[in-house]
Design a protein around this motif. Structure first.
Motif, PDB file in Angstrom:
ATOM      1  N   LEU A 283      -8.233  -7.696  -3.095  1.00  0.00           N
ATOM      2  CA  LEU A 283      -7.312  -6.577  -2.889  1.00  0.00           C
ATOM      3  C   LEU A 283      -6.874  -6.471  -1.427  1.00  0.00           C
ATOM      4  N   LEU A 284      -7.789  -6.715  -0.507  1.00  0.00           N
ATOM      5  CA  LEU A 284      -7.420  -6.710   0.908  1.00  0.00           C
ATOM      6  C   LEU A 284      -6.421  -7.827   1.206  1.00  0.00           C
ATOM      7  N   ALA A 285      -6.635  -8.985   0.590  1.00  0.00           N
ATOM      8  CA  ALA A 285      -5.726 -10.113   0.827  1.00  0.00           C
ATOM      9  C   ALA A 285      -4.317  -9.811   0.322  1.00  0.00           C
ATOM     10  N   LEU A 286      -4.199  -9.038  -0.734  1.00  0.00           N
ATOM     11  CA  LEU A 286      -2.886  -8.711  -1.297  1.00  0.00           C
ATOM     12  C   LEU A 286      -2.176  -7.587  -0.546  1.00  0.00           C
ATOM     13  N   PHE A 287      -2.928  -6.752   0.159  1.00  0.00           N
ATOM     14  CA  PHE A 287      -2.325  -5.558   0.760  1.00  0.00           C
ATOM     15  C   PHE A 287      -1.230  -5.873   1.790  1.00  0.00           C
ATOM     16  N   PRO A 288      -1.392  -6.855   2.681  1.00  0.00           N
ATOM     17  CA  PRO A 288      -0.295  -7.148   3.618  1.00  0.00           C
ATOM     18  C   PRO A 288       0.998  -7.534   2.904  1.00  0.00           C
ATOM     19  N   LEU A 289       0.886  -8.213   1.770  1.00  0.00           N
ATOM     20  CA  LEU A 289       2.098  -8.574   1.016  1.00  0.00           C
ATOM     21  C   LEU A 289       2.791  -7.323   0.495  1.00  0.00           C
ATOM     22  N   ILE A 290       1.997  -6.335   0.097  1.00  0.00           N
ATOM     23  CA  ILE A 290       2.569  -5.094  -0.431  1.00  0.00           C
ATOM     24  C   ILE A 290       3.178  -4.263   0.692  1.00  0.00           C
ATOM     25  N   ALA A 291       2.459  -4.160   1.811  1.00  0.00           N
ATOM     26  CA  ALA A 291       2.888  -3.280   2.896  1.00  0.00           C
ATOM     27  C   ALA A 291       4.128  -3.785   3.613  1.00  0.00           C
ATOM     28  N   THR A 292       4.318  -5.090   3.661  1.00  0.00           N
ATOM     29  CA  THR A 292       5.430  -5.649   4.431  1.00  0.00           C
ATOM     30  C   THR A 292       6.665  -5.939   3.587  1.00  0.00           C
ATOM     31  N   GLU A 293       6.641  -5.573   2.317  1.00  0.00           N
ATOM     32  CA  GLU A 293       7.771  -5.863   1.437  1.00  0.00           C
ATOM     33  C   GLU A 293       8.580  -4.617   1.081  1.00  0.00           C
ATOM     34  N   ASP A 294       8.503  -3.605   1.910  1.00  0.00           N
ATOM     35  CA  ASP A 294       9.284  -2.377   1.719  1.00  0.00           C
ATOM     36  C   ASP A 294       9.048  -1.782   0.339  1.00  0.00           C
ATOM     37  N   ARG A 295       7.772  -1.683  -0.034  1.00  0.00           N
ATOM     38  CA  ARG A 295       7.428  -1.101  -1.330  1.00  0.00           C
ATOM     39  C   ARG A 295       7.506   0.425  -1.265  1.00  0.00           C
ATOM     40  N   PRO A 296       7.643   1.082  -2.404  1.00  0.00           N
ATOM     41  CA  PRO A 296       7.611   2.550  -2.419  1.00  0.00           C
ATOM     42  C   PRO A 296       6.259   3.069  -1.931  1.00  0.00           C
ATOM     43  N   ALA A 297       6.265   4.282  -1.418  1.00  0.00           N
ATOM     44  CA  ALA A 297       5.036   4.864  -0.897  1.00  0.00           C
ATOM     45  C   ALA A 297       3.948   4.928  -1.960  1.00  0.00           C
ATOM     46  N   GLY A 298       4.329   5.193  -3.200  1.00  0.00           N
ATOM     47  CA  GLY A 298       3.341   5.273  -4.268  1.00  0.00           C
ATOM     48  C   GLY A 298       2.604   3.970  -4.487  1.00  0.00           C
ATOM     49  N   VAL A 299       3.289   2.852  -4.326  1.00  0.00           N
ATOM     50  CA  VAL A 299       2.645   1.551  -4.484  1.00  0.00           C
ATOM     51  C   VAL A 299       1.641   1.320  -3.358  1.00  0.00           C
ATOM     52  N   LEU A 300       2.031   1.677  -2.131  1.00  0.00           N
ATOM     53  CA  LEU A 300       1.111   1.554  -1.000  1.00  0.00           C
ATOM     54  C   LEU A 300      -0.146   2.392  -1.221  1.00  0.00           C
ATOM     55  N   LEU A 301       0.037   3.611  -1.674  1.00  0.00           N
ATOM     56  CA  LEU A 301      -1.099   4.510  -1.885  1.00  0.00           C
ATOM     57  C   LEU A 301      -2.010   3.995  -2.994  1.00  0.00           C
ATOM     58  N   ALA A 302      -1.428   3.465  -4.060  1.00  0.00           N
ATOM     59  CA  ALA A 302      -2.234   2.930  -5.160  1.00  0.00           C
ATOM     60  C   ALA A 302      -3.034   1.709  -4.709  1.00  0.00           C
ATOM     61  N   ALA A 303      -2.413   0.837  -3.920  1.00  0.00           N
ATOM     62  CA  ALA A 303      -3.123  -0.349  -3.425  1.00  0.00           C
ATOM     63  C   ALA A 303      -4.263   0.051  -2.493  1.00  0.00           C
ATOM     64  N   ALA A 304      -4.016   1.041  -1.637  1.00  0.00           N
ATOM     65  CA  ALA A 304      -5.064   1.511  -0.729  1.00  0.00           C
ATOM     66  C   ALA A 304      -6.209   2.154  -1.502  1.00  0.00           C
TER      67      ALA A 304
END
Length: 443
Positions: free
Chosen positions: A125-146
């Motif tokens: 999950l940590l390895a995937l988080f930079p891909l999510i954070a740097t791809e202009d995802r919605p805030a909800g996606v960032l919060l769910a990944a965190a």
């Protein structure tokens, strides 16, 4: 500090008869082959081996890096301190939901069966988080990944304390257990503080030298490699799961006693202090165009904290834990007031160093008391409860402080650490009252 020095001055004198009974029970439930292979007269190092100590330390780093790393990555990617704080809060919410559950599973089934899948999931999950954070995802996606990252946080520090307590109870001679336990708790708290120093520093260094996503990617690699290795280390076999076999594990309601809940409240206060300090510092550095220095500056807080945590074992026995709690919380409160008045980065750096002198010994005190007061067979549950409370409070206060900094002012955000420190002091006073009432009742 040598973690095997069993003759050093104890941190927590006067361990209760209940604690002694818990240690005796663990000794009887240890495997006979283990006891015969490790003489009770040997020091703690003889039962763990040298490899255990650096392995257990490095296994803490993903946990120490993830909150700061998530905050800085999201702030860098979105240019929003408020969203960064909220994402960091989501990590903490996941930790507090899963932490006690993980602790209970470890108390029931041992560390290997629990930590191996948890460490692997957290690393992925940590390895995937930079891909999510740097791809202009919605805030909800960032919060769910965190949130998912927090749910899989392995909390190696609580697991190490629980594991070493089991080893001491099962393999160390009865007349050496109290001193060995006290020395171990001091070392473990100092190791935590050192990890909290190195974690933010690594985040700052890797973000500055490589990219903002690099600290999270490195934390992922550490979680996949070192948390798994920590879980598979032979010492994991000594986890006190044998208590269940004889039916003497205390009910979960015993973990919710007043004597433990006051520690949970104090750990939450320390978490509030960490979260408000980190986010207010980030906002302060951002105002001055030095956003990338926030992690390095935050590391200064841990320098004084780790140094004084290591020195706690030198304090005289008459300086009881309940008094240390109040004394060092006073230091923390006074220095946090000074931090609130800082106007330059150099002023902030000085006050961060002084604040560390208060927070380190306070953490040593809280975890030492938790080790003493943990109900029979509930050590991992108790310690992860404190760790979860600290992390949740840190994350929630990060979100709140980010909102204060963005909607009001950075100066207002800088006052919040002093409030958190004052709350830790208040819980210390409450603990003093609880202990005095308990002594009067015993008489």
């Amino acid at each position: 500090m040598d973690p095997t020095d069993t003759d050093a001055h104890p941190i927590a004198r006067g361990a209760t008869a209940h604690a002694d009974e818990r240690l005796r029970t663990r000794a009887h439930t240890a495997a006979p082959a283990q006891r015969s292979a490790s003489p009770a007269s040997a020091g703690l190092l003889a039962h763990t081996g040298w490899v255990y100590w650096p392995l257990a330390f490095i296994a803490r780093l993903p946990f120490a890096m993830m909150t700061v790393g998530v905050l800085m990555l999201v702030v860098s990617a979105t240019h929003s301190v408020a969203l960064g704080g909220a994402t960091s809060a989501a990590v903490g919410i996941g930790v507090v939901i899963a932490g006690p559950v993980i602790g209970d599973l470890v108390d029931r089934h041992g560390q290997r069966l629990v930590l191996v899948p948890v460490g692997l999931a957290n690393g992925i999950l940590l390895a995937l988080f930079p891909l999510i954070a740097t791809e202009d995802r919605p805030a909800g996606v960032l919060l769910a990944a965190a949130l998912a990252i927090g749910l899989t946080a392995p909390q190696a520090s609580a697991m190490s304390r629980s594991r070493l307590l089991a080893i001491i109870g099962a393999r160390v001679a009865p007349d050496r257990r109290a001193r060995t336990t006290s020395r171990m708790m001091s070392y473990e708290s100092a190791a935590d503080e050192t990890a909290f120093v190195i974690g933010p520093v690594l985040v700052g260094v890797f973000a500055a030298l490589i990219a903002p996503w690099a600290p999270i990617a490195i934390a992922a690699a550490l979680s996949l490699g070192f948390v798994t290795a920590f879980a598979l280390h032979p010492t994991a076999r000594t986890s006190p799961s044998g208590v269940d076999a004889i039916g003497t594990r205390a009910p979960i309601r015993d973990v919710l006693s007043t004597r433990i809940l006051v520690l949970v409240g104090a750990a939450s206060s320390v978490g509030l202090f960490f979260g408000t300090t980190l986010t207010s510092l980030t906002a302060f550095a951002q105002e001055r165009g030095a956003e990338e220095q926030a992690g390095l500056l935050y590391g200064l807080l841990g320098v004084g904290s780790a140094v004084l945590a290591l020195a706690v074992g030198l304090l005289p026995a008459r300086f009881a834990l309940r008094r240390r709690w109040i004394a060092f919380a006073l230091v923390l409160t006074a220095s946090a007031i000074g931090y609130a008045t800082a106007t330059t980065l150099s002023d902030v750096a000085v006050w961060l160093l002084v604040m560390g002198l208060g927070v380190g010994p306070t953490l040593v005190t809280l975890f030492s008391l938790a080790g003493e007061r943990a109900p029979l067979g509930r050590t991992a549950t108790t310690l992860t409860l404190l760790g979860s409370a600290l992390t949740l409070a840190q994350a929630l206060s990060s979100a709140f402080t980010g909102w204060i900094a963005q909607e009001f002012s950075t100066r207002a955000a800088l006052t919040l650490p002093a409030m958190a420190a004052a709350l830790a002091l208040a819980f210390g006073v409450v603990n003093l009252v609880i202990e005095r009432r308990a002594r009067r009742t015993a008489v």
